[in-house]
Design an enzyme around this catalytic site. Structure first.
Site, short mmCIF file in Angstrom:
data_model
loop_
_atom_site.label_atom_id
_atom_site.label_comp_id
_atom_site.label_asym_id
_atom_site.label_seq_id
_atom_site.Cartn_x
_atom_site.Cartn_y
_atom_site.Cartn_z
N CYS A 81 0.80 -1.30 -0.03
CA CYS A 81 -0.11 -0.03 0.20
C CYS A 81 0.63 1.15 -0.12
CB CYS A 81 -1.00 -0.19 1.17
SG CYS A 81 -2.09 -1.36 1.26
N HIS A 90 -11.83 10.27 -9.09
CA HIS A 90 -10.58 10.37 -10.19
C HIS A 90 -9.40 11.23 -9.92
CE1 HIS A 90 -13.69 8.11 -12.29
NE2 HIS A 90 -12.78 7.52 -12.86
N GLU A 147 -13.08 0.13 1.34
CA GLU A 147 -11.88 0.53 0.60
C GLU A 147 -12.10 -0.94 -0.48
OE1 GLU A 147 -7.93 2.07 1.96
OE2 GLU A 147 -7.68 -0.03 1.86
#
Length: 110
Positions: free
Chosen positions: A24, A65, A99
């Site tokens: 991550c 985005h 998530e």
């Protein structure tokens, strides 16, 4: 008391600053599923707690985005994102940020 909730899907990228080795730490993306909960004991002049479109504007339109590391001044973990949303949406008292399937962070004001 009046309650509303708005579910939003946001696509974006981030990397996490961690004190341990993790994949991550590299730039990666998610389709976050965010649920925003708001409440108020009175309705506004339009008969709403808050307009659903306002929640969309404050959350999705800001985050969708985007590279979240470039827009936030904090480590963009699901937990920190949930708190940021709760602090920035009027009448919000709880936020759930999913998530990945099965990985959900929840922030709730006391």
């Amino acid at each position: 008391m009046y309650y509303i909730k708005k579910r939003i899907e946001v696509s974006g990228s981030h990397h996490l600053t961690l004190d341990y080795e993790s994949k991550c730490a590299g730039l990666h993306g998610h389709n976050w599923y965010i649920t925003v909960f708001c409440k108020n004991d009175v309705l506004n002049a339009n008969g709403m707690v808050i307009d659903f479109a306002d929640i969309k504007r404050l959350v999705k339109d800001k985050m969708d985005h985007k590279n979240l590391n470039e827009m936030f001044d904090f480590n963009p973990t699901a937990e920190n994102i949930a708190r940021w949303i709760c602090d920035n949406v009027p009448f919000c008292y709880r936020v759930e940020v999913e998530e990945n399937f099965g990985n959900t962070a929840i922030y709730e004001k006391d």
